[in-house]
Design a protein around this motif. Structure first.
Motif, mmCIF file in Angstrom:
data_model
loop_
_atom_site.group_PDB
_atom_site.id
_atom_site.type_symbol
_atom_site.label_atom_id
_atom_site.label_comp_id
_atom_site.label_asym_id
_atom_site.label_seq_id
_atom_site.Cartn_x
_atom_site.Cartn_y
_atom_site.Cartn_z
ATOM 1 N N MET A 1 -0.590 -2.804 -23.803
ATOM 2 C CA MET A 1 -1.256 -2.691 -22.511
ATOM 3 C C MET A 1 -0.241 -2.288 -21.447
ATOM 4 O O MET A 1 0.916 -2.677 -21.508
ATOM 5 C CB MET A 1 -1.860 -4.040 -22.093
ATOM 6 N N LEU A 2 -0.705 -1.537 -20.483
ATOM 7 C CA LEU A 2 0.057 -1.270 -19.268
ATOM 8 C C LEU A 2 -0.346 -2.367 -18.282
ATOM 9 O O LEU A 2 -1.517 -2.480 -17.923
ATOM 10 C CB LEU A 2 -0.286 0.112 -18.712
ATOM 11 N N ILE A 3 0.635 -3.200 -17.890
ATOM 12 C CA ILE A 3 0.334 -4.377 -17.074
ATOM 13 C C ILE A 3 1.022 -4.269 -15.718
ATOM 14 O O ILE A 3 2.251 -4.170 -15.643
ATOM 15 C CB ILE A 3 0.765 -5.666 -17.794
ATOM 16 N N LEU A 4 0.209 -4.275 -14.665
ATOM 17 C CA LEU A 4 0.731 -4.269 -13.299
ATOM 18 C C LEU A 4 1.190 -5.672 -12.936
ATOM 19 O O LEU A 4 0.416 -6.626 -13.034
ATOM 20 C CB LEU A 4 -0.339 -3.808 -12.306
ATOM 21 N N ILE A 5 2.435 -5.789 -12.524
ATOM 22 C CA ILE A 5 2.972 -7.060 -12.043
ATOM 23 C C ILE A 5 2.771 -7.076 -10.536
ATOM 24 O O ILE A 5 3.305 -6.227 -9.819
ATOM 25 C CB ILE A 5 4.462 -7.208 -12.401
ATOM 26 N N ALA A 6 1.976 -8.023 -10.057
ATOM 27 C CA ALA A 6 1.613 -8.090 -8.640
ATOM 28 C C ALA A 6 2.063 -9.419 -8.059
ATOM 29 O O ALA A 6 1.890 -10.468 -8.668
ATOM 30 C CB ALA A 6 0.099 -7.941 -8.480
ATOM 31 N N GLY A 7 2.637 -9.352 -6.875
ATOM 32 C CA GLY A 7 3.078 -10.558 -6.175
ATOM 33 C C GLY A 7 3.667 -10.159 -4.840
ATOM 34 O O GLY A 7 3.647 -8.989 -4.459
ATOM 35 N N PRO A 8 4.214 -11.108 -4.126
ATOM 36 C CA PRO A 8 4.761 -10.816 -2.799
ATOM 37 C C PRO A 8 5.911 -9.807 -2.841
ATOM 38 O O PRO A 8 6.815 -9.936 -3.663
ATOM 39 C CB PRO A 8 5.278 -12.174 -2.316
ATOM 40 N N TYR A 9 5.826 -8.830 -1.974
ATOM 41 C CA TYR A 9 6.952 -7.912 -1.748
ATOM 42 C C TYR A 9 7.352 -7.992 -0.276
ATOM 43 O O TYR A 9 8.418 -8.470 0.061
ATOM 44 C CB TYR A 9 6.615 -6.481 -2.164
ATOM 45 N N ARG A 10 6.455 -7.577 0.619
ATOM 46 C CA ARG A 10 6.777 -7.639 2.053
ATOM 47 C C ARG A 10 6.417 -8.978 2.682
ATOM 48 O O ARG A 10 6.997 -9.363 3.700
ATOM 49 C CB ARG A 10 6.063 -6.508 2.817
ATOM 50 N N SER A 11 5.497 -9.686 2.084
ATOM 51 C CA SER A 11 5.014 -10.952 2.657
ATOM 52 C C SER A 11 6.156 -11.927 2.908
ATOM 53 O O SER A 11 6.997 -12.158 2.040
ATOM 54 C CB SER A 11 4.019 -11.612 1.710
ATOM 55 N N GLY A 12 6.161 -12.482 4.104
ATOM 56 C CA GLY A 12 7.125 -13.507 4.460
ATOM 57 C C GLY A 12 8.544 -13.032 4.662
ATOM 58 O O GLY A 12 9.450 -13.843 4.792
ATOM 59 N N THR A 13 8.759 -11.715 4.691
ATOM 60 C CA THR A 13 10.131 -11.208 4.805
ATOM 61 C C THR A 13 10.515 -10.821 6.227
ATOM 62 O O THR A 13 11.697 -10.668 6.501
ATOM 63 C CB THR A 13 10.330 -9.957 3.929
ATOM 64 N N ASP A 14 9.529 -10.611 7.087
ATOM 65 C CA ASP A 14 9.786 -10.133 8.444
ATOM 66 C C ASP A 14 10.610 -8.840 8.423
ATOM 67 O O ASP A 14 11.380 -8.564 9.338
ATOM 68 C CB ASP A 14 10.476 -11.208 9.274
ATOM 69 N N GLY A 15 10.471 -8.077 7.342
ATOM 70 C CA GLY A 15 11.168 -6.799 7.221
ATOM 71 C C GLY A 15 12.641 -6.905 6.864
ATOM 72 O O GLY A 15 13.343 -5.895 6.825
ATOM 73 N N ASP A 16 13.139 -8.104 6.582
ATOM 74 C CA ASP A 16 14.551 -8.297 6.229
ATOM 75 C C ASP A 16 14.833 -7.631 4.882
ATOM 76 O O ASP A 16 14.237 -8.012 3.868
ATOM 77 C CB ASP A 16 14.854 -9.794 6.163
ATOM 78 N N GLY A 87 2.479 -16.766 -4.854
ATOM 79 C CA GLY A 87 2.925 -16.448 -3.504
ATOM 80 C C GLY A 87 1.882 -15.676 -2.729
ATOM 81 O O GLY A 87 1.093 -14.930 -3.306
ATOM 82 N N ASP A 88 1.898 -15.895 -1.416
ATOM 83 C CA ASP A 88 0.963 -15.196 -0.542
ATOM 84 C C ASP A 88 1.282 -13.715 -0.508
ATOM 85 O O ASP A 88 2.434 -13.323 -0.300
ATOM 86 C CB ASP A 88 1.039 -15.758 0.883
ATOM 87 N N SER A 89 0.262 -12.893 -0.709
ATOM 88 C CA SER A 89 0.432 -11.449 -0.678
ATOM 89 C C SER A 89 -0.933 -10.785 -0.566
ATOM 90 O O SER A 89 -1.748 -10.866 -1.492
ATOM 91 C CB SER A 89 1.133 -10.950 -1.941
ATOM 92 N N VAL A 90 -1.154 -10.132 0.563
ATOM 93 C CA VAL A 90 -2.405 -9.395 0.758
ATOM 94 C C VAL A 90 -2.531 -8.296 -0.285
ATOM 95 O O VAL A 90 -3.583 -8.122 -0.902
ATOM 96 C CB VAL A 90 -2.471 -8.806 2.189
ATOM 97 N N GLY A 91 -1.452 -7.563 -0.516
ATOM 98 C CA GLY A 91 -1.493 -6.466 -1.490
ATOM 99 C C GLY A 91 -1.785 -6.953 -2.897
ATOM 100 O O GLY A 91 -2.598 -6.366 -3.614
ATOM 101 N N ALA A 92 -1.119 -8.030 -3.315
ATOM 102 C CA ALA A 92 -1.357 -8.559 -4.654
ATOM 103 C C ALA A 92 -2.780 -9.096 -4.785
ATOM 104 O O ALA A 92 -3.408 -8.937 -5.832
ATOM 105 C CB ALA A 92 -0.334 -9.641 -4.980
ATOM 106 N N ASP A 93 -3.291 -9.702 -3.719
ATOM 107 C CA ASP A 93 -4.681 -10.164 -3.743
ATOM 108 C C ASP A 93 -5.639 -8.982 -3.871
ATOM 109 O O ASP A 93 -6.652 -9.060 -4.576
ATOM 110 C CB ASP A 93 -5.005 -10.978 -2.488
ATOM 111 N N GLN A 94 -5.316 -7.873 -3.207
ATOM 112 C CA GLN A 94 -6.134 -6.658 -3.341
ATOM 113 C C GLN A 94 -6.068 -6.134 -4.769
ATOM 114 O O GLN A 94 -7.080 -5.691 -5.325
ATOM 115 C CB GLN A 94 -5.661 -5.576 -2.372
ATOM 116 N N ASP A 95 -4.877 -6.190 -5.376
ATOM 117 C CA ASP A 95 -4.725 -5.734 -6.757
ATOM 118 C C ASP A 95 -5.611 -6.557 -7.695
ATOM 119 O O ASP A 95 -6.277 -6.008 -8.574
ATOM 120 C CB ASP A 95 -3.272 -5.846 -7.215
ATOM 121 N N VAL A 96 -5.616 -7.870 -7.499
ATOM 122 C CA VAL A 96 -6.444 -8.753 -8.325
ATOM 123 C C VAL A 96 -7.925 -8.430 -8.134
ATOM 124 O O VAL A 96 -8.688 -8.329 -9.108
ATOM 125 C CB VAL A 96 -6.145 -10.233 -8.009
#
Length: 122
Positions: A1-16, A87-96
């Protein structure tokens, strides 16, 4: 299977940049276990970040929302499942949500992913 790994990337980083890199590294720690289970892992940022760079932008630029989320959506059209890391992530929630609409399995732990035998991976 091709499996997308989804989770926080930008969330909680304040762009750091260091926090972004740490989040990407955390996503990438799941890549080996997925691969070792006989599947092919993919992370949307592996595709989206070079696209952003080629447009002269980065993950904190306004263009990022027009690239990061659509990249994952387009990628999901080719995926067989999603591994949702904590972890909180709008993008990962959209992926799900997208995966569920498409009838794809959503795993929350690598241990839930069916292992393929060596014969199946050949």
């Amino acid at each position: 299977m091709l499996i997308l790994i989804a989770g926080p990337y930008r969330s909680g980083t304040d762009g750091d940049p260091r926090a972004l890199a740490a989040n990407l590294a955390r996503l990438e720690t799941a890549a080996w276990p997925v691969f070792a289970a006989g599947h092919l892992p993919v992370i949307g940022e592996w595709i989206a970040l070079p696209v952003l760079r080629s447009a002269g932008a980065g993950p904190t630029d306004p263009l990022a929302d027009q690239v990061l989320y659509p990249t994952a959506d387009r990628l999901l059209a080719h995926c067989d499942a999603v591994l949702r890391l904590p972890g909180d992530s709008v993008g990962a929630d959209q992926d799900v949500a997208t995966a569920r609409r498409r009838g794809l399995p959503v795993y929350h732990d690598v241990a839930e992913i069916p292992r393929r035998t060596p014969q199946e991976t050949a």
